[in-house]
Design an enzyme around this catalytic site. Structure first.
Site: not given
Length: 269
Positions: A258, A2-3, A52
């Site tokens: 990523r 989640p950002e 976060k």
């Protein structure tokens, strides 16, 4: 993962539903049982997010620090609460709702110096009104590291994840592998302002939307995006698909373990 907008959205929700009231705190899974017993029946003072990270403040009793990581999630439902299902690390119950936390990377009770130490390690958060973007610029303007990697470094900028990283670079025509020190100050100011706007929108609607009105499906006639993340985006997870602006195939590569997405025409090296 989640950002930042997800954590700020959770903080707002928990502040509205639980803060200012005595709450029931338990750990059906057992891994947070000792801490939960100290907090059970006490007043949750406030909930806030930084990047976060989510913080539930119980005043002198300490603060619950939650980092969802890749697999963590809260489920929030109206009372009455059923028997817990699955590995519920923490259950929080207030006057009208309950929230179950499953699978977080961190769920721990910290004192004030420990909370301050976490925040001190983080860069400015575009969603916080006390953010200082100059702090991020000081790091970026001196760095040989690519701007794509810098935007994902939580010590440089807090709360930005893979989606916002890819999208804000596309929206400003920045090649992702450009070194941070190659950016000029005006461009950084524009990137920061755009992140503030995009992420605030994410908090309001609960998804990431980055596409300008003239590129939306209802205007261009293309099919809406089908993705579990929701929202309309330009390049994120669109490898091999035509750019919504120029038609060039979107590219993907690996950067620091990523996925990195960009349009080679709209974001020339």
């Amino acid at each position: 993962m989640p950002e930042g907008h997800t954590l700020h959205r959770l903080a707002r929700l928990h502040k509205r539903r639980f803060a200012g009231h005595p709450v029931e705190v338990s750990s059906p899974q057992g891994r947070f049982a000792a801490e939960a017993s100290r907090l059970d029946g006490r007043v949750l003072v406030k909930a806030e997010a930084y990047g976060k990270h989510l913080f539930h403040d119980y005043g002198p009793l300490g603060t619950v620090h939650v980092h969802l990581g890749l697999y963590g999630a809260f489920s929030d439902e109206p009372l009455p609460a059923p028997e817990p299902v699955g590995q519920v690390r923490m259950r929080l119950a207030g006057p009208t709702h309950f929230a179950d936390l499953r699978g977080p990377t961190r769920c721990e009770l910290l004192d004030t110096p420990q909370v301050d130490a976490i925040k001190a390690r983080l860069g400015p958060d575009p969603l916080r009104r006390d953010a200082k973007p100059d702090k991020a610029w000081e790091r970026i303007s001196r760095s040989k590291t690519s701007i794509a990697a810098l935007l994902m470094d939580q010590s440089v900028l807090a709360g930005v994840g893979n989606v916002y990283r890819a999208e804000v670079l596309f929206r400003h025509g920045v090649a992702p592998l450009v070194p941070g020190r190659a950016l000029d100050r005006g461009l950084w100011d524009d990137l920061w302002a755009d992140l503030v706007t995009l992420m605030r929108h994410g908090v309001r609607v609960g998804r990431i939307d980055t596409v300008a009105p003239e590129h939306l499906p209802e205007v261009t006639g293309r099919a809406p995006r089908q993705d579990r993340h929701g929202g309309e985006v330009y390049v994120y997870r669109r490898e091999g698909m035509p750019c919504l602006v120029c038609g060039t195939a979107v590219l993907r590569s690996d950067l620091a373990a990523r996925n990195l997405f960009w349009c080679p025409t709209c974001q020339p090296a």
